[in-house]
Design a protein around this motif. Structure first.
Motif, PDB file in Angstrom:
ATOM      1  N   ASP A 134       8.524 -34.646  -3.324  1.00 23.06           N
ATOM      2  CA  ASP A 134       8.212 -34.077  -2.008  1.00 23.06           C
ATOM      3  C   ASP A 134       9.203 -34.500  -0.930  1.00 23.06           C
ATOM      4  O   ASP A 134       9.569 -33.705  -0.076  1.00 23.06           O
ATOM      5  N   GLU A 135       9.630 -35.757  -1.021  1.00 27.01           N
ATOM      6  CA  GLU A 135      10.517 -36.265   0.022  1.00 27.01           C
ATOM      7  C   GLU A 135      11.857 -35.515   0.014  1.00 27.01           C
ATOM      8  O   GLU A 135      12.358 -35.099   1.061  1.00 27.01           O
ATOM      9  N   ASP A 136      12.396 -35.331  -1.202  1.00 21.76           N
ATOM     10  CA  ASP A 136      13.655 -34.580  -1.319  1.00 21.76           C
ATOM     11  C   ASP A 136      13.472 -33.166  -0.779  1.00 21.76           C
ATOM     12  O   ASP A 136      14.333 -32.637  -0.068  1.00 21.76           O
ATOM     13  N   LEU A 137      12.340 -32.560  -1.134  1.00 23.41           N
ATOM     14  CA  LEU A 137      12.102 -31.179  -0.725  1.00 23.41           C
ATOM     15  C   LEU A 137      12.031 -31.073   0.794  1.00 23.41           C
ATOM     16  O   LEU A 137      12.608 -30.154   1.389  1.00 23.41           O
ATOM     17  N   ARG A 138      11.349 -32.047   1.419  1.00 27.94           N
ATOM     18  CA  ARG A 138      11.249 -32.034   2.889  1.00 27.94           C
ATOM     19  C   ARG A 138      12.637 -32.124   3.528  1.00 27.94           C
ATOM     20  O   ARG A 138      12.960 -31.393   4.456  1.00 27.94           O
TER      21      ARG A 138
ATOM     22  N   LEU B  60      17.875 -15.201 -11.732  1.00 28.41           N
ATOM     23  CA  LEU B  60      18.774 -16.209 -12.306  1.00 28.41           C
ATOM     24  C   LEU B  60      18.516 -17.629 -11.818  1.00 28.41           C
ATOM     25  O   LEU B  60      19.052 -18.586 -12.376  1.00 28.41           O
ATOM     26  N   MET B  61      17.720 -17.817 -10.762  1.00 23.48           N
ATOM     27  CA  MET B  61      17.524 -19.156 -10.220  1.00 23.48           C
ATOM     28  C   MET B  61      16.478 -19.920 -11.034  1.00 23.48           C
ATOM     29  O   MET B  61      15.319 -19.517 -11.107  1.00 23.48           O
ATOM     30  N   PRO B  62      16.903 -21.033 -11.674  1.00 23.90           N
ATOM     31  CA  PRO B  62      15.955 -21.795 -12.476  1.00 23.90           C
ATOM     32  C   PRO B  62      15.000 -22.564 -11.564  1.00 23.90           C
ATOM     33  O   PRO B  62      15.333 -22.799 -10.399  1.00 23.90           O
ATOM     34  N   PRO B  63      13.832 -22.966 -12.069  1.00 20.77           N
ATOM     35  CA  PRO B  63      12.958 -23.828 -11.279  1.00 20.77           C
ATOM     36  C   PRO B  63      13.696 -25.137 -10.954  1.00 20.77           C
ATOM     37  O   PRO B  63      14.457 -25.638 -11.784  1.00 20.77           O
ATOM     38  N   VAL B  64      13.525 -25.644  -9.735  1.00 16.79           N
ATOM     39  CA  VAL B  64      14.170 -26.896  -9.332  1.00 16.79           C
ATOM     40  C   VAL B  64      13.087 -27.869  -8.881  1.00 16.79           C
ATOM     41  O   VAL B  64      12.847 -28.031  -7.686  1.00 16.79           O
ATOM     42  N   PRO B  65      12.390 -28.499  -9.844  1.00 21.07           N
ATOM     43  CA  PRO B  65      11.334 -29.436  -9.437  1.00 21.07           C
ATOM     44  C   PRO B  65      11.968 -30.651  -8.761  1.00 21.07           C
ATOM     45  O   PRO B  65      13.023 -31.128  -9.207  1.00 21.07           O
TER      46      PRO B  65
END
Ligand code: CUA
Length: 338
Positions: free
Chosen positions: A324-328, A316-321
């Motif tokens: 990079d900074e946010d992801l870090r 059920l989890m959609p891709p969350v693109p």
């Protein structure tokens, strides 16, 4: 010509034997079979004993049938006094009716005894744990302590715990081969099953009923601690969650909220209260991601957040693109969830 026919006829028997032996071996080494014969608790031990008794009887009966077959194929044919025919008739009554009747009734009684005996735990359960199955993960809740986690069930070793099993969607089945037999989880029904591990350790469990596309990736871990260590684990989960201290993690908490992660996931003591996906309160302490899909490492967590569909299509989890900074920053925050 006649000679060759009879030879090829004889070759059929051993070749089928190898086929069945191969299939049996494959099933045996495919995992679950081996695990349930390596019991780590009283319930699994009773089930393993039952299996060994059935296996031993099967071996004895199989050997007897093969011996009778050998006598039939290679035994003497001449029978002027009719003695062999009389013996053969008795053998059919004894070996074809009496022995199977006694063996089947005996096994049925033993099987029923084990099944009934396993309904009740050997000791008063130390606590109750509610487990809810979802496509395709496990929601785990300790109602008396108000502790929630996912895909991991922590228990005290040497004590029994009572599970209350239900499902949020379709029928699943709960199975920890080293600890207990299987039990279905059904929507609108609460089933009970007790668990007990004799020693501290980690025992793999899995969904044992086909429940959709990712049925095979619906695993969990039962982690048995020494009783004091288990109490510590519970108390740590109950303690108020500190807010992140460093800037990156604080920013990561904002990212979590901006991307709407809290609509589906819950983190105790925060604004994130979703219950569509697994509770993330102690995500950083978990050993695996996606219900046994990947080891819980920083790299895997990053890949999972950005696109979990590549590892577990249909979840059920959609891709969350995200940049990079946010992801870090997000990862820095998720790593504080202990
Ligand atoms: Cu859940 Cu198979």
């Amino acid at each position: 010509m006649k000679q060759r026919e009879s030879n090829s006829h004889r070759r059929v028997l051993p070749s089928y034997g190898w086929y069945y032996a191969g299939v049996a071996l494959l099933l045996f080494v495919s995992g679950c079979g081996v695990q349930s014969l390596d019991p780590a608790g009283p319930a699994a031990a009773a089930i393993a004993n039952l299996w060994w008794v059935m296996f031993a009887l099967s071996v004895i009966i199989f050997a007897g049938v093969l011996a009778a077959l050998a006598v039939g194929i290679w035994g003497r044919r001449d029978d002027p006094e009719g003695r062999r025919e009389r013996v053969g008739r008795h053998l059919v009554v004894i070996g074809g009716v009496l022995v199977p009747g006694v063996v089947i009734l005996g096994l049925m009684a033993y099987n029923t005894y084990v099944t009934v005996d396993l309904e009740e735990p050997p000791t008063t359960p130390a606590l109750t744990i509610r487990v809810r199955s979802n496509q395709w993960w496990w929601h785990v809740h300790y109602p008396e302590q108000d502790v929630t986690t996912a895909n991991e069930i922590h228990i005290p070793a040497g004590q029994s715990v009572m599970l209350e099993l239900t499902s949020d969607d379709v029928i699943h089945a709960f199975w920890v081969p080293q600890l207990q037999g299987k039990r279905d989880l059904m929507p609108d029904h609460v089933g009970r099953l007790w668990l007990q591990a004799d020693e501290p350790g980690t025992y793999r469990g899995r969904c044992a009923e086909f429940c959709g596309r990712q049925h095979a990736k619906m695993e969990f871990l039962v982690i048995a601690h020494e009783p004091e260590a288990f109490q510590t684990w519970l108390e740590e989960r109950q303690a108020p969650r500190p807010d992140p201290v460093d800037d990156q993690a604080t920013r990561g908490q904002e990212v979590f909220s901006e991307y709407g992660c809290g609509d589906c996931h819950r983190i105790r003591g925060t604004e994130a209260t979703g219950d569509v996906g697994p509770d993330l309160t102690s995500l950083a302490t978990r050993r695996e991601l996606g219900a046994g899909t990947l080891p819980n490492t920083r790299e895997h967590l990053a890949d999972w957040v950005v696109d979990s569909q590549q590892f577990k299509p249909g979840n059920l989890m959609p891709p969350v693109p995200m940049p990079d900074e946010d992801l870090r920053d997000l990862l820095a925050y998720l790593e504080t969830l202990r």
